[in-house]
Design a protein around this motif. Structure first.
Motif, PDB file in Angstrom:
ATOM      1  N   SER A   3       0.814  -1.223   0.000  1.00 23.00           N
ATOM      2  CA  SER A   3       0.000   0.000   0.000  1.00 23.00           C
ATOM      3  C   SER A   3       0.847   1.272   0.000  1.00 23.00           C
ATOM      4  O   SER A   3       0.335   2.360  -0.222  1.00 23.00           O
ATOM      5  N   LEU A   4       2.147   1.104   0.264  1.00 24.09           N
ATOM      6  CA  LEU A   4       3.030   2.279   0.306  1.00 24.09           C
ATOM      7  C   LEU A   4       3.424   2.696  -1.105  1.00 24.09           C
ATOM      8  O   LEU A   4       3.776   1.860  -1.935  1.00 24.09           O
ATOM      9  N   PRO A   9       8.473   8.463   2.931  1.00 25.30           N
ATOM     10  CA  PRO A   9       9.310   8.180   4.109  1.00 25.30           C
ATOM     11  C   PRO A   9       8.572   7.242   5.063  1.00 25.30           C
ATOM     12  O   PRO A   9       7.368   7.377   5.272  1.00 25.30           O
ATOM     13  N   VAL A  10       9.304   6.274   5.618  1.00 26.23           N
ATOM     14  CA  VAL A  10       8.678   5.296   6.505  1.00 26.23           C
ATOM     15  C   VAL A  10       9.489   5.127   7.780  1.00 26.23           C
ATOM     16  O   VAL A  10      10.687   5.419   7.819  1.00 26.23           O
ATOM     17  N   CYS A  45       3.985   4.530   7.631  1.00 25.45           N
ATOM     18  CA  CYS A  45       4.203   5.594   6.630  1.00 25.45           C
ATOM     19  C   CYS A  45       4.169   6.943   7.333  1.00 25.45           C
ATOM     20  O   CYS A  45       3.168   7.302   7.973  1.00 25.45           O
ATOM     21  N   MET A  46       5.257   7.681   7.241  1.00 27.78           N
ATOM     22  CA  MET A  46       5.352   8.989   7.906  1.00 27.78           C
ATOM     23  C   MET A  46       4.695  10.112   7.089  1.00 27.78           C
ATOM     24  O   MET A  46       4.237  11.107   7.629  1.00 27.78           O
ATOM     25  N   SER A  51       0.897  10.131  -5.744  1.00 31.03           N
ATOM     26  CA  SER A  51       1.016   9.215  -6.882  1.00 31.03           C
ATOM     27  C   SER A  51       1.136   9.965  -8.202  1.00 31.03           C
ATOM     28  O   SER A  51       1.692   9.439  -9.170  1.00 31.03           O
ATOM     29  N   GLU A  52       0.604  11.203  -8.264  1.00 31.12           N
ATOM     30  CA  GLU A  52       0.667  11.955  -9.522  1.00 31.12           C
ATOM     31  C   GLU A  52       2.034  12.594  -9.757  1.00 31.12           C
ATOM     32  O   GLU A  52       2.327  13.094 -10.847  1.00 31.12           O
ATOM     33  N   SER A  53       2.899  12.618  -8.724  1.00 33.71           N
ATOM     34  CA  SER A  53       4.243  13.188  -8.878  1.00 33.71           C
ATOM     35  C   SER A  53       5.220  12.128  -9.360  1.00 33.71           C
ATOM     36  O   SER A  53       5.015  10.940  -9.149  1.00 33.71           O
ATOM     37  N   ILE A  54       6.270  12.590 -10.010  1.00 35.90           N
ATOM     38  CA  ILE A  54       7.308  11.698 -10.534  1.00 35.90           C
ATOM     39  C   ILE A  54       8.613  12.000  -9.811  1.00 35.90           C
ATOM     40  O   ILE A  54       9.009  13.159  -9.683  1.00 35.90           O
TER      41      ILE A  54
END
Length: 544
Positions: A3-4, A9-10, A45-46, A51-54
């Motif tokens: 799901s990450l 950052p985690v 997940c911090m 998702s739309e960024s590259i």
């Protein structure tokens, strides 16, 4: 885990366990920890990466997303790390080994006519404003009067001027000043520092030989530039004394001009050279030279199959002398250019600019190899004063002249000091620029340490108004307090790092650079002032 999203950052929790070391190599510059592993118990997940960024390594991203540029372009991160290590070398050499004291000087200064256009910072007191410093020049001279024998700072500076590839409205200087020092002392210190940088950062030994030195008049005469790339060759020579009058009249409308010549060897085949010339003349790069009001360049190709080897317009005697003077061979390109018969001023001549443009075109077309290596040069004996111009604010005096660098520069000699009242434009300055490969790394000078002489320059030579002269009261008072002789220099730190890394622009070595318009696309600065801010700072927008 599924799901990450990548690049999020985690935080992980688990138990360290021993394991058999892996034989797989490290991942790029990521060093793998061998012999242990983590038995995961929890992954949190911090912050989720959208998702739309590259953020794929070495993906080209626009400057408006500079944070993602820095994350994805390793070359930029490597340049910033290189820059940081350069700063460490400088501090270690100056402070750790040579007794310099690093002193921070204020950024909120006052407006004084040093030469460049300033950024003003208005205050809530009506009509009152700070100015951001063009350089720490006056503060570091005050430090010399304060008993600080050797000062150093990596300083932020600000100038409101037209931008170029090697210039930003805010930039960083490696700034230093030395009490009881002459020009030679400063140049020796800087040479040693530069050699240390090149050795430690680039692994290049520049040798023990001192950098070459050349007066301003000579570099302008031989290379047509006060920051010449001496690797090119193509030295310029004056030839008007040998040329027929009718030839001079064909290349220039000027009366009694200076005519200079140079050669470029791109091929031993005249046909290849003609093709190169045609391509250059058809390009946009030729436009400034074709529109030169002092005359277009005369271009000839040395061709052994032509009458007088292609130099027929020169006449027999001049053609023979040109062949000998320029050591011409078949296929050589010969250029002559006229200019006004007046002393050199400014940073370049038309033929000097043409020299660079032709060589650059020859490299681009694959006719000459790209230049390599580093060729350092000190340029000195600049004019102390130059005629004022509409484009440069200068010191705003009524004399029609301005200090070539800044009004605190000392004359080169006692004779030059005597000359500043009767013939100021003929006086030379004890100023020195460090140049490498056609780039000015920085400049410095021996300063005026006598309050009386400094006041004479400001008041009687530059003819500043009493109001403008009053702006320098603080400096004159410091000089009167037994200020010792002193000299210094400022190296453009952004430019220095860019040259070392072979970058075309200083923007490539700055974390958050401004664009060519002086804007920061990431934070959207500068921003429009609000009506409330205008009221607070007693400002009004003027509508022209």
């Amino acid at each position: 885990m599924r799901s990450l999203s990548a690049h999020s950052p985690v935080s992980i929790s688990g138990v360290l366990k021993q394991r058999k070391p892996t034989s797989k190599p490290n991942l790029g510059d990521v060093e793998k920890i061998l012999g242990i592993e983590i038995q995961l118990e929890k992954v949190e997940c911090m912050n989720r990466f959208p998702s739309e960024s590259i953020a794929i390594e070495n993906t080209k991203i626009g400057p408006a997303q500079r944070h993602l540029q820095l994350r994805t372009e390793r070359e930029i991160r490597d340049a910033l790390a290189f820059r940081a290590r350069c700063a460490q070398v400088c501090r270690r050499y100056l402070c750790g080994e040579n007794g310099f004291l690093e002193v921070e000087t204020p950024l909120l200064f006052k407006s004084t006519p040093e030469g460049a256009r300033e950024f003003l910072v208005p205050t809530r007191d009506k009509g009152q404003a700070y100015a951001l410093p063009q350089s720490p020049q006056q503060y570091k001279q005050i430090l010399m009067a304060s008993g600080i024998p050797k000062y150093f700072q990596i300083a932020k500076c600000f100038r409101d001027e037209d931008l170029r590839a090697d210039r930003q409205p805010e930039f960083t200087q490696l700034d230093l000043e030395m009490a009881f020092a002459k020009s030679q002392d400063v140049m020796l210190c800087v040479e040693t520092l530069v050699k240390r940088l090149w050795f430690e950062m680039l692994g290049q030994d520049l040798g023990e030989r001192a950098f070459s030195r050349m007066p301003y008049e000579e570099v302008m005469s031989r290379y047509g530039s006060d920051k010449p790339d001496t690797r090119i060759g193509m030295e310029i020579m004056r030839v008007d004394y040998m040329l027929p009058v009718d030839l001079i009249s064909k290349i220039s409308p000027l009366t009694d001009p200076v005519v200079e010549a140079m050669k470029l060897r791109v091929s031993h085949n005249p046909r290849e050279t003609r093709k190169f010339v045609a391509n250059f003349m058809d390009s946009a790069d030729s436009a400034p030279f074709l529109k030169n009001p002092e005359g277009q360049p005369g271009i000839f190709i040395f061709d052994s199959n032509k009458p007088l080897s292609g130099l027929q317009p020169f006449g027999f005697e001049a053609a023979e002398r040109m062949e000998e003077l320029l050591d011409l061979e078949n296929g050589d390109l010969v250029i002559i250019q006229a200019r006004k018969n007046i002393p050199f001023k400014g940073g370049s001549t038309h033929i000097g600019n043409l020299r660079l443009a032709l060589h650059r075109a020859a490299v681009t077309q694959g006719l000459l190899p790209a230049l390599t290596g580093f060729d350092f040069l000190w340029v000195n004996n600049f004019p102390l004063f130059t005629p004022s111009s509409e484009t440069e604010p200068g010191q705003q005096g009524a004399a029609g002249i301005s200090s070539t660098h800044h009004p605190f520069t000392a004359p080169a000699s006692f004779q030059d000091a005597e000359m500043i009242t009767s013939s100021p434009l003929e006086a030379k300055a004890d100023h020195y620029d460090l140049v490498v490969n056609g780039v000015e790394l920085g400049g410095g000078s021996r300063r005026i340490h006598s309050a009386e002489f400094q006041e004479h320059v400001l008041q009687d030579v530059l003819k500043m108004s009493p109001e403008r002269l009053h702006d320098f009261t603080h400096l004159l008072d410091a000089l009167r307090a037994g200020c010792p002789p002193h000299a210094g220099i400022a190296l453009g730190f952004d430019r220095l790092v860019a040259v070392m890394l072979g970058k075309e622009s200083v923007r490539d070595v700055i974390a958050f650079p401004k664009t060519g318009k002086g804007e920061d696309p990431l934070v959207k600065s500068p921003s429009q002032m609000t009506a409330e801010q205008l009221r607070t700072y007693h400002l009004q927008i003027r509508i022209d």
